[in-house]
Design an enzyme around this catalytic site. Structure first.
Site, PDB file in Angstrom:
ATOM      1  N   GLU A 178      23.897  -6.699  74.063  1.00  0.00           N
ATOM      2  CA  GLU A 178      23.801  -5.926  75.311  1.00  0.00           C
ATOM      3  C   GLU A 178      25.015  -5.007  75.450  1.00  0.00           C
ATOM      4  O   GLU A 178      25.561  -4.834  76.545  1.00  0.00           O
ATOM      5  CB  GLU A 178      23.700  -6.882  76.521  1.00  0.00           C
ATOM      6  CG  GLU A 178      22.552  -7.872  76.408  1.00  0.00           C
ATOM      7  CD  GLU A 178      22.325  -8.728  77.650  1.00  0.00           C
ATOM      8  OE1 GLU A 178      22.939  -8.462  78.690  1.00  0.00           O
ATOM      9  OE2 GLU A 178      21.507  -9.665  77.565  1.00  0.00           O
ATOM     10  N   GLU A 203      22.566 -17.458  78.994  1.00  0.00           N
ATOM     11  CA  GLU A 203      23.643 -17.707  79.978  1.00  0.00           C
ATOM     12  C   GLU A 203      23.668 -19.122  80.568  1.00  0.00           C
ATOM     13  O   GLU A 203      23.702 -19.293  81.782  1.00  0.00           O
ATOM     14  CB  GLU A 203      23.552 -16.668  81.105  1.00  0.00           C
ATOM     15  CG  GLU A 203      23.629 -15.248  80.572  1.00  0.00           C
ATOM     16  CD  GLU A 203      23.393 -14.177  81.620  1.00  0.00           C
ATOM     17  OE1 GLU A 203      23.242 -14.503  82.798  1.00  0.00           O
ATOM     18  OE2 GLU A 203      23.367 -12.986  81.246  1.00  0.00           O
TER      19      GLU A 203
HETATM   20  O1  G3I Z   1      11.292  -5.094  90.285  1.00  0.00           O
HETATM   21  C1  G3I Z   1      11.962  -5.009  91.543  1.00  0.00           C
HETATM   22  C2  G3I Z   1      11.252  -4.032  92.400  1.00  0.00           C
HETATM   23  O2  G3I Z   1       9.975  -4.548  92.710  1.00  0.00           O
HETATM   24  C3  G3I Z   1      12.067  -3.795  93.659  1.00  0.00           C
HETATM   25  O3  G3I Z   1      11.461  -2.795  94.429  1.00  0.00           O
HETATM   26  C4  G3I Z   1      13.482  -3.349  93.300  1.00  0.00           C
HETATM   27  C5  G3I Z   1      14.347  -3.164  94.544  1.00  0.00           C
HETATM   28  O4  G3I Z   1      15.716  -3.319  94.218  1.00  0.00           O
HETATM   29  O5  G3I Z   1      14.057  -4.348  92.511  1.00  0.00           O
HETATM   30  C6  G3I Z   1      13.390  -4.571  91.310  1.00  0.00           C
HETATM   31  O6  G3I Z   1      14.050  -5.555  90.625  1.00  0.00           O
HETATM   32  C7  G3I Z   1      15.286  -5.226  90.037  1.00  0.00           C
HETATM   33  C8  G3I Z   1      15.176  -5.465  88.539  1.00  0.00           C
HETATM   34  O7  G3I Z   1      16.437  -5.255  87.945  1.00  0.00           O
HETATM   35  C9  G3I Z   1      14.133  -4.557  87.880  1.00  0.00           C
HETATM   36  O8  G3I Z   1      14.476  -3.227  88.045  1.00  0.00           O
HETATM   37  C10 G3I Z   1      16.359  -6.107  90.632  1.00  0.00           C
HETATM   38  O9  G3I Z   1      16.576  -5.775  91.993  1.00  0.00           O
HETATM   39  C11 G3I Z   1      17.668  -5.945  89.880  1.00  0.00           C
HETATM   40  O10 G3I Z   1      18.611  -6.923  90.318  1.00  0.00           O
HETATM   41  C12 G3I Z   1      17.416  -6.180  88.394  1.00  0.00           C
HETATM   42  O11 G3I Z   1      18.630  -6.050  87.712  1.00  0.00           O
HETATM   43  C13 G3I Z   1      18.616  -6.405  86.359  1.00  0.00           C
HETATM   44  C14 G3I Z   1      19.468  -7.663  86.145  1.00  0.00           C
HETATM   45  O12 G3I Z   1      19.525  -7.954  84.736  1.00  0.00           O
HETATM   46  C15 G3I Z   1      18.885  -8.892  86.809  1.00  0.00           C
HETATM   47  O13 G3I Z   1      17.681  -9.237  86.207  1.00  0.00           O
HETATM   48  C16 G3I Z   1      19.203  -5.244  85.558  1.00  0.00           C
HETATM   49  O14 G3I Z   1      18.325  -4.122  85.656  1.00  0.00           O
HETATM   50  C17 G3I Z   1      19.354  -5.644  84.088  1.00  0.00           C
HETATM   51  O15 G3I Z   1      20.069  -4.648  83.413  1.00  0.00           O
HETATM   52  C18 G3I Z   1      20.147  -6.957  84.013  1.00  0.00           C
HETATM   53  O16 G3I Z   1      20.217  -7.342  82.652  1.00  0.00           O
HETATM   54  C19 G3I Z   1      20.998  -8.521  82.399  1.00  0.00           C
HETATM   55  C20 G3I Z   1      20.369  -9.230  81.221  1.00  0.00           C
HETATM   56  O17 G3I Z   1      19.019  -9.514  81.477  1.00  0.00           O
HETATM   57  C21 G3I Z   1      21.135 -10.519  80.902  1.00  0.00           C
HETATM   58  N1  G3I Z   1      22.545 -10.251  80.703  1.00  0.00           N
HETATM   59  C22 G3I Z   1      23.210  -9.482  81.759  1.00  0.00           C
HETATM   60  C23 G3I Z   1      22.456  -8.182  82.026  1.00  0.00           C
HETATM   61  C24 G3I Z   1      23.164  -7.366  83.076  1.00  0.00           C
HETATM   62  O18 G3I Z   1      23.172  -8.030  84.309  1.00  0.00           O
END
Ligand code: G3I
Length: 380
Positions: free
Chosen positions: A269, A164
């Site tokens: 994805e 990205e």
């Molecule tokens: O690990 C923490 C945890 O410690 C905490 O308690 C919890 C509270 O909300 O959050 C956890 O982190 C979350 C993480 O996912 C792991 O579960 C984040 O809040 C959350 O924002 C994060 O979202 C992910 C997002 O990427 C940002 O990294 C989504 O699950 C994941 O599906 C999404 O994937 C992305 C691809 O990597 C790139 N392309 C877009 C795609 C969708 O956004």
């Protein structure tokens, strides 16, 4: 005597025929799973979360093992999880993820080495919180990429090296990587990854990948890397799409443009949202409840009309991927069942979406059979 010989030969011939018919029946039994159905076309994969990686969600694990032949970690290989503090790597989840893929002989993808999001703050700053110099950022990138890629050398088959980095209008995202290193952070990341595992495939990965400006800049980027002898194997098309965007025609144009630049493409994805885009709904609906209902209309199940539309979109996208199967390496779903999909929280939190091929009760949706049939029809 002659009659006896003829009779014996006839019996042998009949039993041979019936034997080969039985074998034929067995071998033409139609495939029941995605990985069998698509095995002559491309890999079919899924992004997996920690519950699956650690075998806590056994029903999801069963789906992954039965249906898919490729995996990518949804979150645990992002830099903020792998190196939360400088020099302190955390590999437990990623090791487990790779072991799962190896046990199931899957095509394993590492996601992702360089991404502006989910990168720890320390990566870009010094002790006073100021941006580090270009030289320091290069060293940090090199250390991170080399440590991670070498650990999984020969085990992870392909890496989303940069994620990205280009905007829809074709400009570079003004991330910390860009601010400190300029455009050069991308070639550097590919070079470091290649040095750490010369046999791994390397990809650039992005969303809204059909937007004209983005296509043009990424095509230039691929050409530039290739002209400098830097390895790049593929363009990762994230394929986070909806019922009415993008058109199949514009998506096909993008596939052709990327592959003309000399790489394969993968749908990395894939999920198809069944919900209305918020910006398409008039925000001046005075009644808040009515507004919310319009944004989140299927809280207790997808309507028949929406299901038909959604299924058609899946058929259209897979038809396109099959049409270009010589250019497509892999089609990966971003998640396993609807219940865990990030789309339930994006772009609005707390909606009930239906973007994936397995439902909230871990049941296989009827579309899966139709996709497998489609793959069978395009076998030759
Ligand atoms: O690990 C923490 C945890 O410690 C905490 O308690 C919890 C509270 O909300 O959050 C956890 O982190 C979350 C993480 O996912 C792991 O579960 C984040 O809040 C959350 O924002 C994060 O979202 C992910 C997002 O990427 C940002 O990294 C989504 O699950 C994941 O599906 C999404 O994937 C992305 C691809 O990597 C790139 N392309 C877009 C795609 C969708 O956004």
């Amino acid at each position: 005597m002659k009659n006896i010989v003829i009779t014996a030969l006839s019996i042998a011939a009949i039993s041979l025929t019936s034997c080969s018919t039985t074998q034929k029946t067995a071998s033409v039994q139609s495939p029941q799973t995605l990985k069998e159905g698509f095995k002559n076309h491309f890999y079919v994969g899924a992004a997996i979360n920690l519950d699956a990686i650690h075998n806590n969600d056994k029903k999801a694990v069963a789906i992954i093992e039965n249906q898919f032949n490729s995996i990518v970690a949804e979150n645990c290989m992002k830099s903020m999880f792998l190196q939360p503090k400088e020099g302190e790597f955390f590999f437990d989840d990623a090791d487990q993820f790779v072991a799962f893929g190896q046990k199931n002989k899957m095509f394993i993808i590492g996601h992702c080495l360089v991404w502006h999001s989910q990168a720890p703050d320390w990566f870009f700053t010094d002790k006073e919180g100021k941006n580090v110099s270009a030289e320091v950022l290069k060293q940090r990138m090199k250390k991170h990429i080399t440590t991670v890629v070498s650990r999984y050398k020969g085990k992870i088959h392909g890496w989303d090296v940069v994620n990205e980095a280009i905007m829809e209008d074709g400009s570079y995202r003004k991330s910390k990587f860009y601010e400190i290193l300029g455009e050069e952070f991308i070639p550097l990341a590919f070079q470091y990854a290649h040095e750490a595992d010369p046999n791994a495939e390397l990809y650039y990965n992005d969303y809204n990948e059909w937007h004209k400006g983005k296509v043009e800049t990424v095509v230039k980027l691929i050409a530039d890397l290739k002209s400098r002898g830097i390895r790049i194997d593929g363009m990762g098309l994230q394929t986070h799409v909806g019922l009415d965007y993008p058109t199949i025609e514009e998506y096909e144009k993008a596939i052709i443009a990327y592959t003309n630049a000399g790489v394969k493409v993968s749908s990395t994805e894939l999920d198809i949202s069944a919900l209305p885009s918020p910006h398409k709904i008039s925000s001046n609906i005075a009644d808040t409840q009515a507004y919310e209902k319009e944004l989140n209309p299927y809280t207790s199940g997808l309507s028949e009309t929406a299901t038909t539309k959604w299924e058609k979109r899946y058929m259209d996208f897979f038809s396109l991927f099959l049409k270009h199967k010589d250019k497509v390496k892999r089609v990966t779903q971003w998640g396993v069942t609807d219940i865990d999909s990030w789309k339930n929280d994006f772009p609005i939190k707390g909606r009930t979406d239906y973007p994936l091929l397995f439902d909230r009760k871990y049941q296989t949706k009827p579309i899966v059979k139709k996709l497998i049939q489609l793959a069978e029809e395009k076998k030759n």
